[in-house]
Design a protein around this motif. Structure first.
Motif, mmCIF file in Angstrom:
data_model
loop_
_atom_site.group_PDB
_atom_site.id
_atom_site.type_symbol
_atom_site.label_atom_id
_atom_site.label_comp_id
_atom_site.label_asym_id
_atom_site.label_seq_id
_atom_site.Cartn_x
_atom_site.Cartn_y
_atom_site.Cartn_z
ATOM 1 N N MET A 51 0.934 -1.178 0.081
ATOM 2 C CA MET A 51 -0.007 -0.057 -0.044
ATOM 3 C C MET A 51 0.838 1.144 -0.030
ATOM 4 O O MET A 51 1.989 1.408 0.759
ATOM 5 C CB MET A 51 -0.927 -0.033 1.220
ATOM 6 C CG MET A 51 -1.895 1.333 1.296
ATOM 7 S SD MET A 51 -3.097 1.243 2.535
ATOM 8 C CE MET A 51 -4.398 0.305 1.750
ATOM 9 N N SER A 57 -3.338 0.347 -3.225
ATOM 10 C CA SER A 57 -2.767 -0.787 -2.868
ATOM 11 C C SER A 57 -2.642 -1.742 -3.948
ATOM 12 O O SER A 57 -3.557 -1.578 -5.239
ATOM 13 C CB SER A 57 -3.693 -1.649 -1.962
ATOM 14 O OG SER A 57 -5.311 -1.665 -2.486
ATOM 15 N N TYR A 59 -1.998 -6.256 -4.967
ATOM 16 C CA TYR A 59 -2.205 -7.617 -4.525
ATOM 17 C C TYR A 59 -1.547 -8.658 -5.618
ATOM 18 O O TYR A 59 -1.688 -8.605 -6.669
ATOM 19 C CB TYR A 59 -3.496 -7.948 -4.161
ATOM 20 C CG TYR A 59 -3.964 -7.253 -2.948
ATOM 21 C CD1 TYR A 59 -4.776 -6.162 -3.207
ATOM 22 C CD2 TYR A 59 -3.726 -7.646 -1.527
ATOM 23 C CE1 TYR A 59 -5.240 -5.295 -2.129
ATOM 24 C CE2 TYR A 59 -4.538 -6.880 -0.570
ATOM 25 C CZ TYR A 59 -5.113 -5.653 -0.940
ATOM 26 O OH TYR A 59 -5.641 -5.043 0.228
ATOM 27 N N VAL A 69 -4.274 -5.383 2.804
ATOM 28 C CA VAL A 69 -3.597 -4.418 3.657
ATOM 29 C C VAL A 69 -4.144 -3.259 3.934
ATOM 30 O O VAL A 69 -4.936 -2.726 3.113
ATOM 31 C CB VAL A 69 -2.194 -4.375 2.527
ATOM 32 C CG1 VAL A 69 -2.751 -3.577 1.148
ATOM 33 C CG2 VAL A 69 -1.278 -3.739 3.085
ATOM 34 N N SER A 70 -3.802 -2.677 4.706
ATOM 35 C CA SER A 70 -4.158 -1.347 5.642
ATOM 36 C C SER A 70 -3.042 -0.856 6.461
ATOM 37 O O SER A 70 -2.044 -1.349 6.621
ATOM 38 C CB SER A 70 -5.227 -1.559 6.465
ATOM 39 O OG SER A 70 -5.024 -2.400 7.571
#
Length: 123
Positions: A51, A57, A59, A69-70
């Motif tokens: 991110m 973001s 993946y 994700v964060s």
């Protein structure tokens, strides 16, 4: 310098969930792309998710729809929520930081690395 420390790994049954965390210190966190990689025994380290500081973001295909994700720029942390885990997700998971703007998926683009946390998914 940026120091990264991962936590949250462990043993879980297939279909279960884990949440990994990565705490960053040493420099301003928000501009960095924060990435997650993993390395299984006998295999190369591979990209999982990342991110950017602004929230974009990316993946890897094997985890799309299962991992999220964060990041919390105020707390200098990034998380990886892993759901519907599979035995093939078993690996050491690494947090990494990249000072570039775009999200890279190769290990050589990332400047800083954590020590890794083990994730084991039993069948």
């Amino acid at each position: 310098q940026v120091q990264l420390v991962e936590s949250g790994g462990g043993l879980v049954q297939a279909g279960g969930s884990l949440r990994l965390s990565c705490a960053a210190s040493g420099r301003t966190f928000s501009p960095y792309v924060m990435g997650w990689f993993r390395q299984a025994p006998g295999k190369e380290r591979e990209f999982v998710a990342a991110m950017a500081g602004g929230g974009r973001s990316r993946y890897a295909d094997p985890v799309k729809g299962r991992f999220t994700v964060s990041r919390d720029n105020a707390k200098n942390t990034v998380h990886l929520q892993m759901n519907t885990l599979k035995p093939e997700d078993t690996a050491v998971y690494y947090c990494a930081a990249d000072s570039a703007y775009s999200i890279a998926t190769t290990t050589n683009k990332y400047d800083y690395w954590g020590q890794g946390t083990q994730v084991t998914v039993s069948s």
